[in-house]
Each structure stands twice: as C-alpha cells, then as structure tokens.
Enzyme design. Sequence first.
Site, PDB file in Angstrom:
ATOM      1  N   HIS A 196      44.926-121.578 -14.617  1.00  0.00           N
ATOM      2  CA  HIS A 196      46.287-122.233 -15.186  1.00  0.00           C
ATOM      3  C   HIS A 196      46.408-122.843 -16.335  1.00  0.00           C
ATOM      4  CE1 HIS A 196      47.695-122.812 -10.535  1.00  0.00           C
ATOM      5  NE2 HIS A 196      48.258-121.657 -10.994  1.00  0.00           N
ATOM      6  N   ARG A 303      49.735 -99.142 -11.218  1.00  0.00           N
ATOM      7  CA  ARG A 303      48.784 -97.944 -11.141  1.00  0.00           C
ATOM      8  C   ARG A 303      47.655 -98.231 -10.141  1.00  0.00           C
ATOM      9  NH1 ARG A 303      49.738 -97.785 -17.078  1.00  0.00           N
ATOM     10  NH2 ARG A 303      50.166 -95.497 -17.625  1.00  0.00           N
ATOM     11  N   GLU A 439      56.664 -86.037 -14.603  1.00  0.00           N
ATOM     12  CA  GLU A 439      55.571 -85.872 -15.515  1.00  0.00           C
ATOM     13  C   GLU A 439      55.140 -84.499 -15.805  1.00  0.00           C
ATOM     14  OE1 GLU A 439      52.350 -88.509 -14.796  1.00  0.00           O
ATOM     15  OE2 GLU A 439      52.636 -88.351 -12.532  1.00  0.00           O
ATOM     16  N   ASN A 462      53.344 -89.826 -20.792  1.00  0.00           N
ATOM     17  CA  ASN A 462      51.969 -89.532 -21.163  1.00  0.00           C
ATOM     18  C   ASN A 462      51.645 -88.242 -20.531  1.00  0.00           C
ATOM     19  OD1 ASN A 462      52.241 -92.279 -21.893  1.00  0.00           O
ATOM     20  ND2 ASN A 462      51.045 -92.986 -20.143  1.00  0.00           N
ATOM     21  N   ASP A 463      51.902 -87.772 -19.566  1.00  0.00           N
ATOM     22  CA  ASP A 463      51.670 -86.503 -19.173  1.00  0.00           C
ATOM     23  C   ASP A 463      52.658 -85.452 -19.309  1.00  0.00           C
ATOM     24  OD1 ASP A 463      49.039 -86.532 -17.539  1.00  0.00           O
ATOM     25  OD2 ASP A 463      49.993 -87.919 -16.286  1.00  0.00           O
ATOM     26  N   ARG A 473      46.072 -84.892 -23.651  1.00  0.00           N
ATOM     27  CA  ARG A 473      46.119 -86.305 -24.380  1.00  0.00           C
ATOM     28  C   ARG A 473      44.722 -86.906 -24.781  1.00  0.00           C
ATOM     29  NH1 ARG A 473      48.333 -89.483 -18.784  1.00  0.00           N
ATOM     30  NH2 ARG A 473      47.756 -90.950 -19.366  1.00  0.00           N
ATOM     31  N   CYS A 510      58.127 -94.934 -17.745  1.00  0.00           N
ATOM     32  CA  CYS A 510      57.013 -95.575 -17.846  1.00  0.00           C
ATOM     33  C   CYS A 510      55.924 -95.077 -18.450  1.00  0.00           C
ATOM     34  CB  CYS A 510      56.739 -96.027 -16.174  1.00  0.00           C
ATOM     35  SG  CYS A 510      56.203 -94.564 -15.415  1.00  0.00           S
TER      36      CYS A 510
HETATM   37  C1  PEP Z   1      52.462 -91.079 -17.577  1.00  0.00           C
HETATM   38  O1  PEP Z   1      51.899 -89.938 -17.453  1.00  0.00           O
HETATM   39  O2  PEP Z   1      53.273 -91.328 -18.502  1.00  0.00           O
HETATM   40  C2  PEP Z   1      52.120 -92.126 -16.958  1.00  0.00           C
HETATM   41  C3  PEP Z   1      52.793 -93.323 -16.779  1.00  0.00           C
HETATM   42  O3  PEP Z   1      50.914 -92.063 -15.974  1.00  0.00           O
HETATM   43  P1  PEP Z   1      49.598 -92.141 -16.239  1.00  0.00           P
HETATM   44  O4  PEP Z   1      49.432 -92.723 -17.695  1.00  0.00           O
HETATM   45  O5  PEP Z   1      48.936 -93.142 -15.298  1.00  0.00           O
HETATM   46  O6  PEP Z   1      48.920 -90.882 -16.169  1.00  0.00           O
HETATM   47 MG    MG Z   2      50.613 -89.665 -15.270  1.00  0.00          MG
END
Ligand code: PEP
Ligand code: MG
Length: 584
Positions: A196, A303, A439, A462-463, A473, A510
């Site tokens: 806090h 996640r 993804e 990301n994927d 990646r 996301c």
């Molecule tokens: C993604 O693949 O964009 C994603 C948000 O999942 P992670 O990064 O957990 O694979």
């Molecule tokens: Mg992913």
Amino acid sequence: EGAAAMILQGVPASAGYAIGKARVIRKKDHSRQPVVRIAPSGVTKELERLEAALTRAADELSRLHAKWIRDNREQEAEIFEGHLFLIRDEELLSLVRTKITDELLQAEFAVGEAAEAIASRLSELDDPYLQLRSADIRDIGDRICRCLSNKPVERTESNNEREILIAEDLLPTYIAQLDEAAVIGFATSFGGATSHTAIIARSLGLPAVIGAGASLEQVKDGQTIILDAVAGTVILEPSEGDLARYGELSEQHLRRMNTLRSYKDRPTRTSDDHLVELTANIGSVKEALSAADQGAEGIGLFRTEFLFMERNDLPDEEEQYRVYRDVVQAIGPEAPVVIRTMDIGGDKELPALNLPQEQNPFLGFRAIRISLEKTDLFKTQLRAILRASAMGNISIMFPMISTMQELRRAIEAVEASKAELAEAGLPFNRAIRIGIMIEVPAAAIMADRFAKEVDFFSIGTNDLVQYTMAADRMNTKVMHMNNGLEPAVLKLIHNVIQAAVAERIQVGMCGEMAGQPLAIPLLLGMGLQKFSVGGGSVLATRERISRIGRRESQELLKVVLELDDPEQIKACVEKWYASRQMDL
Ligand code: PEP
Ligand code: MG
C-alpha cells in the site's frame, strides 16, 4: 572529475526523479525496551484503556477516510476503510486481550506483540494480498499504541526544504499524511511494488524507491541526494554534472507525467469521438493491481500459463480459482477480464508435464493442442475459470486455434465443465463469453467462419507475425522480417477485423503491436475496437489514441495498403505523425 557518486540499488515503486536533502527516519527499536507488566488487579483498568484507545483510533480513521473521500482520492479512502474493519479484527483483539489478562502485559506491549505476531505470520505466506494485510496490521498496531499514550500523529516538520525521506519502511498512514509540499520522494529498505505504501506513493505521484536493503544505512541526515525512481537507485554525493543532468530529466518527466496522469480515469476515445476499449495484459495478480492503478479498463489477456511454470507440480482447481477471483477483485467486478487457457509450449516450458524436446517448438505440441489432449488438465482450468465467473465479468479465450474442429472441441470441454459444476451446485456464469486468439495464419484466413462461432477475437501479433513471415520471434538473425508493418501482416489483420465487424463480434488485439505508436493509427483505421497492452503502456496508449481521429487514420491506411515495402510504410506513418506535430 571529483569523487564518483555512490549508487544504491533498489526497486522503482513509483516512477520519477527527486533531488533534495535526505531526512532519515530511524525506527524506535521496541524490542530493546523492557517489557512493562501490570498487577493482576490492574487488568480491568488496562482493558478499559484498550477500549478507549480503540474508539479514538476508529474516530481518527473515520476522519481520514472522510478526508480522502472529500478529496476524491478513492484508493486512499479504501485503505482506511479497510483499516476501520481491521481495527475490530477478532483475531487481533482476542490475542491482545489474552496478552493483557494472561500474560499481564501493559496494553501497549500487548498490542505491539499481537500485531507483530499476526503480521509476521501473514508476511511469510506467498500471497500478495495477505502480505499487504500484514503491513496494514502493523500500521493499525502503531495507531492503537499511539492512541493508548494519547500522542498526536507524528508529522514531518518541514522547514520548507525539499526532503527525501529515507526509512526502513514507511506505513501507509504515514505516507498519506505527509506534508506534500515538503516531501518530494522517499526510499525504503523494505517493501514490494504492490504494498500500500507503493500504491499511495504512485497515486500521490511521489517518486519512490523501495527494497534498497541495508545499504540505506549509509545515508546521512541532511545530505543532498538524488532519487532515481525510474532506475530504482539512490545516488549519494552527486557531482555537479549529476545534479544538472537529473534536474533536466526530472523536469521532462514531470511534464510528461502530468499530461499522462490526466488520462487515468477517462474513457478511451479518438479525437473524432469514437470509443475504443483499452485493457492490460497480465501474468499475475500483482500485475492486475498495477494495471488497475495505471487506468486499464479491464484485463484483455491473462497469460495463465505463468501459474503453471517454474514449479514441479500443477496448480489445482482451488488454487487457480483463487487467482482468477483475485484478478477480478484487483481490477473490479464490472471490468472485463479475459482469461486465456494455458499456452504452454513454444518458449514456455512446463516441467510438471515432462514434454519432450521438439525440433520446432513453435510449430509443435503447444497451447490448445496440449489442452485438447490432456483433458483433465484442461477441464480443471475451465472449472476454475467458470467458478470465478460468478464473481465478475470474465470471458474465456483459447490460444493458438488453427482449425474449426479445435474450436468446437474446446467449446465442448467448456460445456462439459459447466455440467459438472451445475451437478455440484456451484455458481458460474452460464452465458460466459468465449473468444479465440487469432495468431495462426490459418485462423486469420478463416476469420469469417470463426466469427460465426465465437463471441470475440483477439489478434495475437507476437505469433501471427512470426507464422506469417516464417520468422522465429526468438531468432535475432531474422528479426528484420519479424515486423508487424509487413504488408502481408497488415493485410491479414485487416481481413480479421473486417470479418469480425461483418459478424458484429468484438475484435481486439493483445499482441505487442497494439501498443506500438507506428501501428496504432493503422489499427484505428482498420476499425480495431479494443487495444490490450502492457500495464506500463496504458496511459501513453490512451493519450495517443485521444489525439488521433478515426477518419484521418482511415485515409492514412488507404495510402499504406498501396505500399509494398515495410520501410516505406514506416516512413509514411512517421511523416504522418510529423505533420501532426506528434512525437513517436
Ligand atoms: C501473441 O501471440 O501475440 C500473444 C499475445 O500471445 P503470447 O505472446 O503469450 O504468445
Ligand atoms: Mg501467442
């Protein structure tokens, strides 16, 4: 060059810089004071003193609570409301009374010992909520003791110098009553980012470094120091150069923070008045707390695989349920929370499953593919999520969906889990929304079909980028191709958004791309409805979106979709920003 400055390392709890005089607060060491005992005939009187002190303490807390409410500081008000409850905590009070009646301790010592015993037990548990509570119990103990001896609240006496407090630990009560004008930051030896104390420091905008350990003992009262609460350091004996450099950094930071904080409790809307949703990505309850503090409107991606990693056993239904429930409590029961079922594989290992090494882990036995094979594991998680859905606005999301068959089997598992809970008479949200990560290129291409069978999409760039470009990646050698601004990727994302809009389902993103300044106007132009970003990017993303119009981004998108070179696309967006006098 004079002598080099000395740098003490801690953890940044509330970002910012401060230059000022150290004011060192050393704790009175209660343990070294001789314990005072009372005569058996004094017990009644001691219990009466205790009651009177409890009433006084409760009055103080009500006043503090009212003050923060008046000032519209809800978060601080809540903390003192919590203290009002805790001050009547039966466990604490019965322990105090026993210490008075059985051990014949003077009330001050009885309260001190009882609070310490409960607090240290709580702080040993591996639960961020209980750890927070342990600091609160100590704080309450101090307050009751002060009320017993009728002393007013200790205040920092300021002589109008800019002071940086240095202490072992600072109680929330103390921080909340600081003379705001004089105290410009603080550093402590103990504490965690979600204590806090840290939360209040952030909401007051006071730079703070915590957990700097015993090194802080070297700080002398009155010496000039620099607090770098971005790097998490305290700098002793700074040179003229250090002072000048930090003076400038500090000014820049203040200007930027003032602008950003003003976006905290606002909705996210474009400059031409289109509302979008802005949520945070998290991996723990701790991150949910800080996302709430950063003004996230909800959790767009939890996640959950992080609950399974770095341990040798599996979390059971009860443990998972509690975590999901705590996330809901951290962000609020109305706020949308998207819980993604575990995404193990790729770069995320799970020791308890003992999965074999693979040639191409990102193309292998991963995420939903594991869940559909290990159905016990999957259904345990689904039941935990469903049970938590009785307490908040939770949706379920499946990772790495590639085919319609996978989706249908996953939905069947949800239905089976619902039936089991109904059978057991446990409450859950029967109409829980189900969505998928987009993804894998196969899902992006088939988005029109998927849109008919789910409630929402969340694009995981990301994927999606690595699979579309066939560029790992994790591999630095091919990083230049792992780029969301590649026209193939933009075209695919555009297709997904159009398919969702046509079926009137929600579409969000996301992946990290959702928070990237170069991508934001393109995504707005495509009609993306929801942006889910790292907790630290929420305010900056809201500010950026607020300064961009949907109409103008549609025009930019039209131009960009004609280009075939990611470098040209980048240059085009940069030029667009420059013409609007916006920084990247
Ligand atoms: C993604 O693949 O964009 C994603 C948000 O999942 P992670 O990064 O957990 O694979
Ligand atoms: Mg992913």
